[in-house]
Design a protein around this motif. Sequence first.
Motif, mmCIF file in Angstrom:
data_model
loop_
_atom_site.group_PDB
_atom_site.id
_atom_site.type_symbol
_atom_site.label_atom_id
_atom_site.label_comp_id
_atom_site.label_asym_id
_atom_site.label_seq_id
_atom_site.Cartn_x
_atom_site.Cartn_y
_atom_site.Cartn_z
ATOM 1 N N CYS A 37 -48.148 43.256 31.113
ATOM 2 C CA CYS A 37 -47.197 42.320 31.719
ATOM 3 C C CYS A 37 -47.890 41.558 32.836
ATOM 4 O O CYS A 37 -48.436 42.164 33.770
ATOM 5 C CB CYS A 37 -45.994 43.085 32.272
ATOM 6 S SG CYS A 37 -44.789 42.042 33.124
ATOM 7 N N ALA A 38 -47.877 40.245 32.740
ATOM 8 C CA ALA A 38 -48.459 39.383 33.773
ATOM 9 C C ALA A 38 -47.372 38.967 34.757
ATOM 10 O O ALA A 38 -46.218 38.748 34.371
ATOM 11 C CB ALA A 38 -49.097 38.156 33.145
ATOM 12 N N ILE A 39 -47.756 38.868 36.025
ATOM 13 C CA ILE A 39 -46.828 38.432 37.071
ATOM 14 C C ILE A 39 -47.442 37.260 37.808
ATOM 15 O O ILE A 39 -48.601 37.305 38.236
ATOM 16 C CB ILE A 39 -46.521 39.578 38.052
ATOM 17 C CG1 ILE A 39 -45.709 40.667 37.348
ATOM 18 C CG2 ILE A 39 -45.768 39.059 39.280
ATOM 19 C CD1 ILE A 39 -45.440 41.886 38.208
ATOM 20 N N GLY A 40 -46.674 36.194 37.936
ATOM 21 C CA GLY A 40 -47.079 35.027 38.709
ATOM 22 C C GLY A 40 -45.846 34.407 39.319
ATOM 23 O O GLY A 40 -44.927 34.020 38.597
ATOM 24 N N VAL A 41 -45.776 34.354 40.637
ATOM 25 C CA VAL A 41 -44.541 33.914 41.292
ATOM 26 C C VAL A 41 -44.809 32.750 42.234
ATOM 27 O O VAL A 41 -45.947 32.489 42.641
ATOM 28 C CB VAL A 41 -43.884 35.071 42.079
ATOM 29 C CG1 VAL A 41 -43.590 36.241 41.152
ATOM 30 C CG2 VAL A 41 -44.743 35.513 43.252
ATOM 31 N N HIS A 42 -43.729 32.071 42.555
ATOM 32 C CA HIS A 42 -43.733 31.059 43.608
ATOM 33 C C HIS A 42 -42.598 31.404 44.555
ATOM 34 O O HIS A 42 -41.548 31.907 44.125
ATOM 35 C CB HIS A 42 -43.523 29.655 43.028
ATOM 36 C CG HIS A 42 -43.510 28.583 44.073
ATOM 37 N ND1 HIS A 42 -42.356 28.127 44.668
ATOM 38 C CD2 HIS A 42 -44.520 27.879 44.642
ATOM 39 C CE1 HIS A 42 -42.654 27.184 45.546
ATOM 40 N NE2 HIS A 42 -43.960 27.017 45.549
#
Length: 239
Positions: A160-165
């Motif tokens: 699972c990849a996580i990338g947030v703003h």
Amino acid sequence: MSGAPVRVLRLGLRPYAEALRVQERCLGAARAARAGPGSPGSGCPGSPGPGESVVLSEPAEPVYAWGLRGAPEAAAAARLRARGAGLAAARRGGRITFHGPGQLLAFPVLDLRRRRLPLRGYVAALEALVLRLCRRLGLAAARALPPPFTGVWVGDSKLCAIGVHCGNHITSHGLALNCCTDLTWFDHIVPCGLEGKGVTSLSRELGRHVTVDHVLQPFLDSFQEVFDCTLVFSEDPGD
């Protein structure tokens, strides 16, 4: 925050760009909700409701997306497009990755100031959510790694990849969980810019076909527990 309502928008199989558009409308609703319950646009567009939300979707077509760093060079972008994939820039952290059918995308739009949750703590909460989901499905080997690595891993392969703003303490983007994704799409990039690391899926690790539909309910149960909220279900707000 106990029991605070979070609106759930289950889009199903949709183009990646469409999920981003729905997320942007929910961002506007979250900002309006912070300004006050009587302000225009409070609640996700289409109906009144809580300012916080989570947009769930499964990408209908293959697309390579990158965050604020790591856009592919022109020649690399042309090669990826020639393989039949779309290309998209996203306003999030992280480098290039793949989104496509068989993957659950979750875009929580949460007010971290109201939740008294720092950004690093929020990323850890997303990891904890996916780990709970994995335990529910019987995948005990899933784990989170210490910084600078993010996401959920099985061995040296990212599940699972996580990338947030986060702007003005309101989150967007989120996570991409490989359920029954065609992992060969990742062969044409360095996923998330991590050399020497692999990718995997729930189907591969569990030895059975696990679809996005299979994981939706355990995902929502885990979300509710980790973020201490009440889920309110909503129809797609439309364009």
